[in-house]
Write an enzyme that holds these catalytic residues in place. Sequence first.
Site, PDB file in Angstrom:
ATOM      1  N   CYS A  12      32.099  56.672  77.682  1.00  0.00           N
ATOM      2  CA  CYS A  12      32.837  55.657  76.756  1.00  0.00           C
ATOM      3  C   CYS A  12      33.780  54.998  77.957  1.00  0.00           C
ATOM      4  CB  CYS A  12      33.288  56.381  75.641  1.00  0.00           C
ATOM      5  SG  CYS A  12      34.568  57.546  76.249  1.00  0.00           S
ATOM      6  N   HIS A  40      34.331  66.529  79.871  1.00  0.00           N
ATOM      7  CA  HIS A  40      33.637  67.789  79.502  1.00  0.00           C
ATOM      8  C   HIS A  40      31.982  67.641  79.776  1.00  0.00           C
ATOM      9  CE1 HIS A  40      36.414  68.913  76.094  1.00  0.00           C
ATOM     10  NE2 HIS A  40      36.929  69.208  77.384  1.00  0.00           N
ATOM     11  N   HIS A  72      42.017  63.124  76.785  1.00  0.00           N
ATOM     12  CA  HIS A  72      42.332  63.577  75.671  1.00  0.00           C
ATOM     13  C   HIS A  72      43.863  63.627  75.555  1.00  0.00           C
ATOM     14  CE1 HIS A  72      38.447  65.199  75.365  1.00  0.00           C
ATOM     15  NE2 HIS A  72      38.515  65.930  76.331  1.00  0.00           N
ATOM     16  N   CYS A  94      43.404  58.014  76.423  1.00  0.00           N
ATOM     17  CA  CYS A  94      42.736  56.990  76.037  1.00  0.00           C
ATOM     18  C   CYS A  94      43.729  56.278  74.916  1.00  0.00           C
ATOM     19  CB  CYS A  94      41.326  57.697  75.287  1.00  0.00           C
ATOM     20  SG  CYS A  94      40.649  56.243  74.416  1.00  0.00           S
ATOM     21  N   HIS A 122      40.196  72.184  70.438  1.00  0.00           N
ATOM     22  CA  HIS A 122      40.005  70.892  71.222  1.00  0.00           C
ATOM     23  C   HIS A 122      41.122  70.284  72.038  1.00  0.00           C
ATOM     24  CE1 HIS A 122      38.166  66.891  72.605  1.00  0.00           C
ATOM     25  NE2 HIS A 122      37.158  67.655  72.505  1.00  0.00           N
ATOM     26  N   GLU A 124      42.096  67.345  72.616  1.00  0.00           N
ATOM     27  CA  GLU A 124      42.675  66.160  71.944  1.00  0.00           C
ATOM     28  C   GLU A 124      43.547  66.556  70.910  1.00  0.00           C
ATOM     29  OE1 GLU A 124      39.887  63.064  70.712  1.00  0.00           O
ATOM     30  OE2 GLU A 124      41.239  63.041  68.878  1.00  0.00           O
ATOM     31  N   THR A 160      38.820  62.063  67.359  1.00  0.00           N
ATOM     32  CA  THR A 160      38.157  60.975  67.384  1.00  0.00           C
ATOM     33  C   THR A 160      36.542  61.043  67.568  1.00  0.00           C
ATOM     34  OG1 THR A 160      38.442  61.061  69.860  1.00  0.00           O
ATOM     35  CG2 THR A 160      40.126  59.733  68.952  1.00  0.00           C
ATOM     36  N   SER A 216      30.639  70.049  75.187  1.00  0.00           N
ATOM     37  CA  SER A 216      31.152  68.641  74.902  1.00  0.00           C
ATOM     38  C   SER A 216      31.175  68.418  73.392  1.00  0.00           C
ATOM     39  CB  SER A 216      30.147  67.579  75.580  1.00  0.00           C
ATOM     40  OG  SER A 216      30.466  66.290  74.920  1.00  0.00           O
ATOM     41  N   SER A 260      30.602  61.768  77.335  1.00  0.00           N
ATOM     42  CA  SER A 260      31.271  62.221  78.581  1.00  0.00           C
ATOM     43  C   SER A 260      29.891  62.474  79.520  1.00  0.00           C
ATOM     44  CB  SER A 260      31.857  63.783  78.128  1.00  0.00           C
ATOM     45  OG  SER A 260      30.802  64.353  77.275  1.00  0.00           O
TER      46      SER A 260
HETATM   47  S1  SF4 Z   1      38.713  58.281  72.008  1.00  0.00           S
HETATM   48 FE1  SF4 Z   1      37.583  59.856  73.521  1.00  0.00          FE
HETATM   49  S2  SF4 Z   1      35.466  59.239  73.112  1.00  0.00           S
HETATM   50 FE2  SF4 Z   1      36.563  57.738  72.268  1.00  0.00          FE
HETATM   51  S3  SF4 Z   1      36.868  55.975  73.685  1.00  0.00           S
HETATM   52 FE3  SF4 Z   1      38.561  57.496  73.854  1.00  0.00          FE
HETATM   53  S4  SF4 Z   1      37.686  58.991  75.611  1.00  0.00           S
HETATM   54 FE4  SF4 Z   1      36.085  58.263  74.651  1.00  0.00          FE
END
Ligand code: SF4
Length: 283
Positions: A12, A40, A72, A94, A122, A124, A160, A216, A260
């Site tokens: 992503c 991951h 994350h 992100c 996790h 995040e 997410t 992951s 990932s």
């Molecule tokens: S939130 Fe996580 S999965 Fe979604 S775009 Fe950002 S890094 Fe990628």
Amino acid sequence: MQIILSDVLGFCFGVSRAIALAEEALAGGCAVCTLGSLVHNPQETARLAAAGVRQVETPEAVDGDAVVIRAHGARPETFDALRARRLRIIDATCPFVQKSQRIARRFNKQGMTLVIVGHENHPEVQSILGYFPGPAHVVASPDEVAALPGGITPGIIAQTTMPEETFQAVVDAIAARYPRFAACDTVCSATRERQEAARRLAAQVDAIYIVGGRHSSNTNRLAEICRRACPRTVLIETAEEITLADLSGVEKLGIAAGASTPAWLIQTVIDRLEALAGQAQQS
Ligand code: SF4
């Protein structure tokens, strides 16, 4: 055997950006550390390590010139500890995760109790919890809603990478129990697109490989989703795990990959499958 790729698969933008920032710093001559694994995926992590990106687990262990905060995100106290050490911080959190962190802060100001639909350990989820000073709860399924305390106003967000249907099922369970609540669907568009594309593909093939790290979260969710439509769903990390038994009787084989999973790794899987299909034709 026909090999069909998912319409949307692999890295992503959040993960691509984090890796690009680390590589840019390396190319500029910095000794680069990451706090936790940048991605991951063990094969991509090994590639980055070979290129010189060092992984450490705590701010105290950072010994390079620059430290990358992974997609994350990290808790505010982690940023404080890095600033106190006067390290160059490359913040690759992100934007979708930053949005969740902002919502957590807003829920706190509004006097709500944060409920994250996700997995407690996790990274995040751990980073978002750092932006909510009050007591918060993490639930992985609607069954866990019964264990939440009474007399609260839940403010619900999602990790997410959770499946949309799990988020919605938890919101429904909370709506049935609490008179007041707020819900923000923070499943990111990259996750949604990969899950929808993999679900569509799983419905039209005899078997499907999900390529990605066994640890992951987004890869495991993809496998879960595909398994519902296609019982012959197999999660593999590398091309070496492909077996002829997996392919027995398969006319249409799908390939999907989590956010990932790097493109180079997906290509090695395609190359091996094409080689095996070629061998089968000759024999
Ligand atoms: S939130 Fe996580 S999965 Fe979604 S775009 Fe950002 S890094 Fe990628």
